[in-house]
Design a protein around this motif. Sequence first.
Motif, PDB file in Angstrom:
ATOM      1  N   ALA A 216      -8.430 -31.380 -47.131  1.00 48.38           N
ATOM      2  CA  ALA A 216      -9.238 -31.838 -45.999  1.00 48.38           C
ATOM      3  C   ALA A 216      -8.428 -31.783 -44.709  1.00 48.38           C
ATOM      4  CB  ALA A 216      -9.735 -33.261 -46.248  1.00 48.38           C
ATOM      5  N   LEU A 217      -7.168 -32.188 -44.797  1.00 48.83           N
ATOM      6  CA  LEU A 217      -6.295 -32.148 -43.624  1.00 48.83           C
ATOM      7  C   LEU A 217      -6.106 -30.711 -43.149  1.00 48.83           C
ATOM      8  CD1 LEU A 217      -4.431 -33.770 -41.720  1.00 48.83           C
ATOM      9  CD2 LEU A 217      -2.570 -33.348 -43.356  1.00 48.83           C
ATOM     10  N   ARG A 218      -5.919 -29.794 -44.081  1.00 52.63           N
ATOM     11  CA  ARG A 218      -5.766 -28.378 -43.734  1.00 52.63           C
ATOM     12  C   ARG A 218      -7.012 -27.855 -43.015  1.00 52.63           C
ATOM     13  NH1 ARG A 218      -2.049 -24.824 -45.152  1.00 52.63           N
ATOM     14  NH2 ARG A 218      -0.362 -25.391 -46.558  1.00 52.63           N
ATOM     15  N   ARG A 219      -8.180 -28.222 -43.504  1.00 52.06           N
ATOM     16  CA  ARG A 219      -9.422 -27.765 -42.892  1.00 52.06           C
ATOM     17  C   ARG A 219      -9.513 -28.238 -41.443  1.00 52.06           C
ATOM     18  NH1 ARG A 219     -11.648 -29.009 -47.987  1.00 52.06           N
ATOM     19  NH2 ARG A 219     -12.347 -31.055 -47.230  1.00 52.06           N
ATOM     20  N   ASP A 220      -9.181 -29.510 -41.222  1.00 49.44           N
ATOM     21  CA  ASP A 220      -9.262 -30.065 -39.870  1.00 49.44           C
ATOM     22  C   ASP A 220      -8.277 -29.382 -38.928  1.00 49.44           C
ATOM     23  OD1 ASP A 220     -11.195 -31.810 -40.776  1.00 49.44           O
ATOM     24  OD2 ASP A 220      -9.827 -33.512 -41.013  1.00 49.44           O
TER      25      ASP A 220
ATOM     26  N   VAL B   9      -6.591 -27.077 -26.046  1.00 47.56           N
ATOM     27  CA  VAL B   9      -6.607 -27.854 -27.297  1.00 47.56           C
ATOM     28  C   VAL B   9      -5.310 -28.624 -27.515  1.00 47.56           C
ATOM     29  CG1 VAL B   9      -8.318 -26.464 -28.511  1.00 47.56           C
ATOM     30  CG2 VAL B   9      -5.933 -25.768 -28.580  1.00 47.56           C
ATOM     31  N   HIS B  10      -4.442 -28.662 -26.503  1.00 47.43           N
ATOM     32  CA  HIS B  10      -3.157 -29.357 -26.666  1.00 47.43           C
ATOM     33  C   HIS B  10      -3.325 -30.834 -26.984  1.00 47.43           C
ATOM     34  CE1 HIS B  10      -0.022 -26.425 -24.737  1.00 47.43           C
ATOM     35  NE2 HIS B  10      -0.601 -25.948 -25.821  1.00 47.43           N
ATOM     36  N   GLU B  11      -4.286 -31.490 -26.363  1.00 51.04           N
ATOM     37  CA  GLU B  11      -4.472 -32.919 -26.630  1.00 51.04           C
ATOM     38  C   GLU B  11      -4.848 -33.156 -28.087  1.00 51.04           C
ATOM     39  OE1 GLU B  11      -7.066 -36.787 -25.054  1.00 51.04           O
ATOM     40  OE2 GLU B  11      -7.130 -34.890 -23.945  1.00 51.04           O
ATOM     41  N   ALA B  12      -5.753 -32.357 -28.595  1.00 50.92           N
ATOM     42  CA  ALA B  12      -6.156 -32.486 -29.999  1.00 50.92           C
ATOM     43  C   ALA B  12      -5.005 -32.116 -30.923  1.00 50.92           C
ATOM     44  CB  ALA B  12      -7.361 -31.590 -30.279  1.00 50.92           C
ATOM     45  N   LEU B  13      -4.224 -31.133 -30.523  1.00 50.27           N
ATOM     46  CA  LEU B  13      -3.073 -30.723 -31.320  1.00 50.27           C
ATOM     47  C   LEU B  13      -2.019 -31.837 -31.368  1.00 50.27           C
ATOM     48  CD1 LEU B  13      -2.706 -27.037 -30.093  1.00 50.27           C
ATOM     49  CD2 LEU B  13      -3.092 -27.718 -32.475  1.00 50.27           C
ATOM     50  N   ARG B  14      -1.793 -32.490 -30.237  1.00 45.49           N
ATOM     51  CA  ARG B  14      -0.820 -33.585 -30.218  1.00 45.49           C
ATOM     52  C   ARG B  14      -1.257 -34.720 -31.130  1.00 45.49           C
ATOM     53  NH1 ARG B  14       0.215 -31.941 -24.790  1.00 45.49           N
ATOM     54  NH2 ARG B  14      -1.641 -33.033 -24.023  1.00 45.49           N
TER      55      ARG B  14
ATOM     56  N   ASN C 203      -6.809 -26.473 -39.370  1.00 42.90           N
ATOM     57  CA  ASN C 203      -7.081 -25.037 -39.246  1.00 42.90           C
ATOM     58  C   ASN C 203      -8.106 -24.754 -38.147  1.00 42.90           C
ATOM     59  OD1 ASN C 203      -6.651 -22.290 -40.189  1.00 42.90           O
ATOM     60  ND2 ASN C 203      -8.744 -22.373 -40.935  1.00 42.90           N
ATOM     61  N   THR C 204      -9.033 -25.671 -37.929  1.00 45.24           N
ATOM     62  CA  THR C 204     -10.007 -25.507 -36.844  1.00 45.24           C
ATOM     63  C   THR C 204      -9.273 -25.398 -35.504  1.00 45.24           C
ATOM     64  OG1 THR C 204     -11.683 -26.777 -38.049  1.00 45.24           O
ATOM     65  CG2 THR C 204     -11.970 -26.573 -35.675  1.00 45.24           C
ATOM     66  N   LEU C 205      -8.248 -26.224 -35.329  1.00 45.33           N
ATOM     67  CA  LEU C 205      -7.464 -26.199 -34.095  1.00 45.33           C
ATOM     68  C   LEU C 205      -6.608 -24.943 -34.018  1.00 45.33           C
ATOM     69  CD1 LEU C 205      -6.273 -29.932 -33.999  1.00 45.33           C
ATOM     70  CD2 LEU C 205      -8.110 -28.882 -32.652  1.00 45.33           C
ATOM     71  N   LEU C 206      -6.079 -24.518 -35.153  1.00 46.97           N
ATOM     72  CA  LEU C 206      -5.232 -23.325 -35.162  1.00 46.97           C
ATOM     73  C   LEU C 206      -6.060 -22.065 -34.897  1.00 46.97           C
ATOM     74  CD1 LEU C 206      -2.877 -24.079 -38.203  1.00 46.97           C
ATOM     75  CD2 LEU C 206      -2.539 -24.607 -35.774  1.00 46.97           C
ATOM     76  N   LEU C 207      -7.280 -22.041 -35.404  1.00 45.10           N
ATOM     77  CA  LEU C 207      -8.177 -20.917 -35.124  1.00 45.10           C
ATOM     78  C   LEU C 207      -8.487 -20.827 -33.634  1.00 45.10           C
ATOM     79  CD1 LEU C 207     -10.730 -21.074 -38.081  1.00 45.10           C
ATOM     80  CD2 LEU C 207      -9.416 -19.062 -37.416  1.00 45.10           C
ATOM     81  N   ARG C 208      -8.747 -21.983 -33.035  1.00 44.03           N
ATOM     82  CA  ARG C 208      -9.034 -22.006 -31.600  1.00 44.03           C
ATOM     83  C   ARG C 208      -7.797 -21.572 -30.808  1.00 44.03           C
ATOM     84  NH1 ARG C 208     -11.871 -20.525 -27.707  1.00 44.03           N
ATOM     85  NH2 ARG C 208     -12.035 -21.910 -25.922  1.00 44.03           N
ATOM     86  N   THR C 209      -6.642 -22.019 -31.253  1.00 44.79           N
ATOM     87  CA  THR C 209      -5.379 -21.613 -30.614  1.00 44.79           C
ATOM     88  C   THR C 209      -5.231 -20.105 -30.671  1.00 44.79           C
ATOM     89  OG1 THR C 209      -4.257 -23.698 -31.171  1.00 44.79           O
ATOM     90  CG2 THR C 209      -2.860 -21.779 -30.752  1.00 44.79           C
TER      91      THR C 209
ATOM     92  N   GLU D 102       0.846 -36.039 -34.403  1.00 43.24           N
ATOM     93  CA  GLU D 102       1.223 -37.439 -34.607  1.00 43.24           C
ATOM     94  C   GLU D 102       0.655 -37.989 -35.911  1.00 43.24           C
ATOM     95  OE1 GLU D 102      -0.293 -39.243 -31.101  1.00 43.24           O
ATOM     96  OE2 GLU D 102       1.190 -38.298 -29.769  1.00 43.24           O
ATOM     97  N   ASP D 103      -0.600 -37.664 -36.191  1.00 42.45           N
ATOM     98  CA  ASP D 103      -1.241 -38.165 -37.413  1.00 42.45           C
ATOM     99  C   ASP D 103      -0.571 -37.600 -38.664  1.00 42.45           C
ATOM    100  OD1 ASP D 103      -3.002 -39.558 -35.843  1.00 42.45           O
ATOM    101  OD2 ASP D 103      -4.692 -38.193 -36.140  1.00 42.45           O
ATOM    102  N   THR D 104      -0.241 -36.300 -38.624  1.00 43.54           N
ATOM    103  CA  THR D 104       0.384 -35.665 -39.790  1.00 43.54           C
ATOM    104  C   THR D 104       1.803 -36.170 -39.983  1.00 43.54           C
ATOM    105  OG1 THR D 104      -0.955 -33.680 -39.395  1.00 43.54           O
ATOM    106  CG2 THR D 104       0.917 -33.457 -40.889  1.00 43.54           C
ATOM    107  N   GLU D 105       2.526 -36.332 -38.886  1.00 40.31           N
ATOM    108  CA  GLU D 105       3.890 -36.867 -38.977  1.00 40.31           C
ATOM    109  C   GLU D 105       3.867 -38.277 -39.563  1.00 40.31           C
ATOM    110  OE1 GLU D 105       7.904 -37.535 -38.843  1.00 40.31           O
ATOM    111  OE2 GLU D 105       6.870 -35.614 -38.596  1.00 40.31           O
ATOM    112  N   ARG D 106       2.866 -39.066 -39.174  1.00 40.78           N
ATOM    113  CA  ARG D 106       2.741 -40.419 -39.708  1.00 40.78           C
ATOM    114  C   ARG D 106       2.518 -40.380 -41.225  1.00 40.78           C
ATOM    115  NH1 ARG D 106      -1.520 -41.738 -37.143  1.00 40.78           N
ATOM    116  NH2 ARG D 106      -0.405 -42.139 -35.204  1.00 40.78           N
ATOM    117  N   LEU D 107       1.727 -39.415 -41.681  1.00 41.47           N
ATOM    118  CA  LEU D 107       1.483 -39.289 -43.120  1.00 41.47           C
ATOM    119  C   LEU D 107       2.768 -38.982 -43.885  1.00 41.47           C
ATOM    120  CD1 LEU D 107      -1.841 -37.206 -43.161  1.00 41.47           C
ATOM    121  CD2 LEU D 107      -1.574 -39.626 -43.755  1.00 41.47           C
ATOM    122  N   THR D 108       3.641 -38.173 -43.282  1.00 43.56           N
ATOM    123  CA  THR D 108       4.890 -37.805 -43.970  1.00 43.56           C
ATOM    124  C   THR D 108       5.838 -38.988 -44.119  1.00 43.56           C
ATOM    125  OG1 THR D 108       6.197 -37.174 -42.000  1.00 43.56           O
ATOM    126  CG2 THR D 108       4.750 -35.486 -42.972  1.00 43.56           C
TER     127      THR D 108
END
Length: 274
Positions: free
Chosen positions: A160-164, A131-136, A166-172, A140-146
Amino acid sequence: MSHQHQAIPTDGSLHADCANCFGLCCVALPFAASADFAVDKGAGQPCTNLLADSRCGIHSQLRERGFPGCTVFDCFGAGQKISQLTFGGQDWGQAPRTARQMFAVFPVMRQLHELLWYVTEALTLQAAKPVHEALRTALEDTERLTRGSADEITEIDVAALRRDINTLLLRTSELVRSKVAGRKKNHRGADLIGAKLRGADLRGANLRGAYLIAADLRGADLRSADVIGADFRDTDLRGADLTGAIFLTQAQLNAAKGDSTTTLPPALSHPMHW
């Protein structure tokens, strides 16, 4: 352990740098008189201990003076991001017209930076490579928001961002914990308040959102356990092994009890009051 868990590679942007912040956590957030805070304070109201230079007047005595809640809080670097980037170094104290907006941005930015912390950590875990590609992309998307304007940041749908993410963090979490041999305990969201878990084998356990308030975890083995969102207030971690515990934060450790025999991931440090 076959997975790799390294120190979080960061330039310091996800660690609080109070010297470059205008005391935002001491003003923007409210707190009520309790065991954590000696007095009541409303949102947007400066703490009575905040000095003119944005530093705390009782920083070295917070616990003794009735403010242990302050020693637990961690903004994940959101304070300096807002102070120096979003508002370009303009102090709310010197430019009062910016105060209301700056205080509104703070809780949003803190959540964004917390997500950046988790995603950055997940990217250091070799077991999570699928899931590294999705995590990257999420990083990038979250850093852009900041880096948006104050108005843009306050409009972000953080839930909504947390939900998206969290799906990756659960898989991790699943990928990392699957590398631990044997049956893993599932205590997700469990009420373990005051639980007697001294010396417990919690390797690879799911402790997401568990209530571990005042639990006895002395000498417990929490290697590779998922502790995201777990409540460690007054948890006794003396002698516990948290090597490789995933999604552990400094704020969680600050809320717990431990000592020099508590083993931590390299990105975190023993709190001063331990």
